[in-house]
Design an enzyme around this catalytic site. Sequence first.
Site, PDB file in Angstrom:
ATOM      1  CG  ASP A  36     -32.668 -14.090 -21.558  1.00  0.00           C
ATOM      2  OD1 ASP A  36     -31.568 -13.667 -21.200  1.00  0.00           O
ATOM      3  OD2 ASP A  36     -32.821 -15.092 -22.273  1.00  0.00           O
ATOM      4  CE  LYS A 117     -28.042 -11.356 -15.172  1.00  0.00           C
ATOM      5  NZ  LYS A 117     -27.826 -12.472 -16.066  1.00  0.00           N
ATOM      6  CD  GLU A 175     -21.980 -15.605 -16.854  1.00  0.00           C
ATOM      7  OE1 GLU A 175     -21.973 -15.921 -15.641  1.00  0.00           O
ATOM      8  OE2 GLU A 175     -22.991 -15.617 -17.565  1.00  0.00           O
ATOM      9  CE  LYS A 314     -31.675 -11.302 -17.610  1.00  0.00           C
ATOM     10  NZ  LYS A 314     -32.094 -12.505 -18.291  1.00  0.00           N
ATOM     11  CB  CYS A 426     -37.666 -28.314 -53.444  1.00  0.00           C
ATOM     12  SG  CYS A 426     -38.158 -28.742 -55.124  1.00  0.00           S
ATOM     13  CB  CYS A 432     -37.141 -26.467 -58.331  1.00  0.00           C
ATOM     14  SG  CYS A 432     -37.869 -25.375 -57.119  1.00  0.00           S
TER      15      CYS A 432
HETATM   16  S1  IVH Z   1     -23.764 -12.378  -9.185  1.00  0.00           S
HETATM   17  C1  IVH Z   1     -26.498 -15.064  -6.209  1.00  0.00           C
HETATM   18  N1  IVH Z   1     -22.672 -10.922 -11.005  1.00  0.00           N
HETATM   19  O1  IVH Z   1     -26.115 -14.074 -13.987  1.00  0.00           O
HETATM   20  C2  IVH Z   1     -26.232 -14.832  -7.651  1.00  0.00           C
HETATM   21  N2  IVH Z   1     -23.944 -12.802 -11.718  1.00  0.00           N
HETATM   22  O2  IVH Z   1     -28.921 -14.622 -12.813  1.00  0.00           O
HETATM   23  C3  IVH Z   1     -24.944 -14.135  -7.802  1.00  0.00           C
HETATM   24  N3  IVH Z   1     -23.951 -13.137 -14.137  1.00  0.00           N
HETATM   25  O3  IVH Z   1     -25.786 -17.325 -12.984  1.00  0.00           O
HETATM   26  C4  IVH Z   1     -24.665 -13.854  -9.202  1.00  0.00           C
HETATM   27  N4  IVH Z   1     -22.704 -11.416 -14.645  1.00  0.00           N
HETATM   28  O4  IVH Z   1     -23.860 -16.460 -14.285  1.00  0.00           O
HETATM   29  C5  IVH Z   1     -23.440 -12.001 -10.766  1.00  0.00           C
HETATM   30  N5  IVH Z   1     -21.589  -9.519 -12.522  1.00  0.00           N
HETATM   31  C6  IVH Z   1     -22.349 -10.597 -12.271  1.00  0.00           C
HETATM   32  C7  IVH Z   1     -22.840 -11.422 -13.310  1.00  0.00           C
HETATM   33  C8  IVH Z   1     -23.644 -12.521 -12.978  1.00  0.00           C
HETATM   34  C9  IVH Z   1     -23.375 -12.445 -15.123  1.00  0.00           C
HETATM   35  C10 IVH Z   1     -24.797 -14.338 -14.310  1.00  0.00           C
HETATM   36  C11 IVH Z   1     -24.365 -15.471 -13.438  1.00  0.00           C
HETATM   37  C12 IVH Z   1     -25.604 -15.987 -12.761  1.00  0.00           C
HETATM   38  C13 IVH Z   1     -26.694 -15.210 -13.406  1.00  0.00           C
HETATM   39  C14 IVH Z   1     -27.644 -14.776 -12.331  1.00  0.00           C
END
Ligand code: IVH
Length: 670
Positions: A36, A117, A175, A314, A426, A432
Amino acid sequence: MSNKTSSPGERIRQLRQELDDHNYRYYVMADPVISDQEYDRLMNELISLEKEYPSYSDPSSPSQRVGSDISREFVQVRHKYPMLSLGNTYSREDLADFDNRVRKTVPGNFEYVCELKYDGVAISLTYIDGVLDKAITRGDGEQGDDVTSNAKTIRSIPLKLRGSGYPSHFEVRGEILLPSEGFERLNRERADRGENLFANPRNAAAGTLKMQNSSLVARRPLDCIVFGILGDNLPFDHHFENLQKAAEWGFKVSKQSRKCADLDEVIEFIEHWRVHRDNLPFDIDGVVVKLNDFSLHRQLGFTAKSPRWAISYKYSAERASTRLVSVTFQVGRTGAVTPVANLEPVLLAGSTVRRASMHNEEQMKLLDIHQGDTVYVEKGGDIIPKIVGVNRLLRQKESSPLSYISVCPACGTRLVRVEGEAKHYCPAINTCPPQILGRIEHYVSRKAMNINMAEATVRLLVEKGLIEDVGDLYSLKEEDLMQLDRFAVKSSQNLVASIEESKTLPWNRLLYALGIRFVGETVAKKVAAAFPSVDKLMEARAEELLAIDEVGDRIAFSIVDYFSRESNRVIIDKLRQAGVNMKQEEGLEDMVEGTLSGKKFVISGTFTRYSRDQLKALIEENGGVNVSAISSNVTYLVGGDGIGPSKLQKAKKLNIPVISEDEFSELINP
Ligand code: IVH
């Protein structure tokens, strides 16, 4: 990675092309080749070049979209509130910049909320009068796929809300993810069926959510964690408090979220989870920092793509950069040829890495790897590290690209690639050398025929012409072995005895040991049960094999192909002459209908009386079934030292008895 000599227009074109390729691999193929972080770097370079040279603007540039996972088969629905992404940061400095930017607009005191996240797939869930109305994927941020019927199979998504006080129309964002345990199980099952493995839980979750058949989705243990709530008439004007309320309505909301008074507390949260994230039952790739107060959200507003009131931090994956020394091509026992990068040794996640896989031709092309390149190496879920990118800034001008080979590096035979498969093979199966050695090594391995023979011994025996295939193992005499430097009287006797012992193993072990492509341990068990002798299996037609649970086209054709080859029939004859067991023992079917018939077991922890493998074998011998995850149809959880706390908790919740190894022993020997 920018090429200093190219013009801005040329570089922009190149970046768009590259990002389009990566987008495609990430969203469509679910098989990314760069991290990423690397992706974000390329995207940032493109965005700043486009800003600097507006004459090159293009509405279809990858910078214009948040990414797309639109697939044709689902109905498209427009989001009421666009699904934006978050700005990414990777350092404390970046976070401090964010904090300063915010404080310029909103001076005074405010609270942050820190959340994990989650590394899964974003989903929008709308509720009307407390009932789930629609589940929509992010798509391109403006509109996404309607995956409601699939989402309904996810248990943590409430179909009807509990409690009271929810608005008549509102939306939650969350998510969808596949917890690590479920992911590992899914990949184990796929490996046994000879199917491609998912690279990580996120890809597995994305792939699952887009399946057309929601009953298949239901069999995969997806989970959904809610991290946002949108709508009019929400109970509070604060994010954290609204989520607490959402938890009362039945949503699964992160237990780890924290309110933080300032940047120091935010950093404390980030550092805590950097260390502890490996203990979570699912993957996270960072932390999201949000302002708690909605009135400040309105004040700060949005950029074109992301809110100014939130940012993601990240954790970079464990990765290192080193120099490529050479590429070699490794031939496996099935003839698959894998490109392997030989590297200048580099320390990565506590161990020294000298080699890394590049998987196949496609991957080499995508990396566009050149001689002497400086490459990035990452440790993924696999033990073998992989090359995830190339630092083009450091590329020597004259260096030439490295390409895949057309003939086998071991025997010179022209390689073949079957349509639909990523690997080249192969075809010289019988001549082989690495294939010959690899098959014998597989045959003697512990889970196959469990013959106590080192790889070096296998090589020596083949080199000396004492064996050509696995059938010859049984003609080996103590005198033959004693001629070899490695062997004395005792060691020769031991090896011959170990070979002798293998003759009595069950038929499914032999079937696995033969090393038929795509026939792993589990498939071998199923096939051996359906065709209880080698003679019956040799006569089987593909259609008959397809009737077996878990056997698909690839496996069926591979088995038929194996037995159609004269050289394999010769091996089977040799094994038969030697007296190797080739059929299901009489009465075994009865035995399998044993004291544990119809009972499902989960094993967790370590034991003193039995090894885990022994416990599993005892369960199967007595007619029981081993499963890896707790669900309501599990009969017992057999717990030892260090029993998994989430398994224990789940078992208690579902009233599943937890028994010790002694209690288990009493079940089978009442
Ligand atoms: S808030 C306006 N909170 O990360 C955006 N996103 O790059 C609000 N994600 O597509 C997103 N954990 O799928 C938020 N605790 C969290 C998160 C989260 C994972 C993902 C989400 C989003 C992406 C944003």
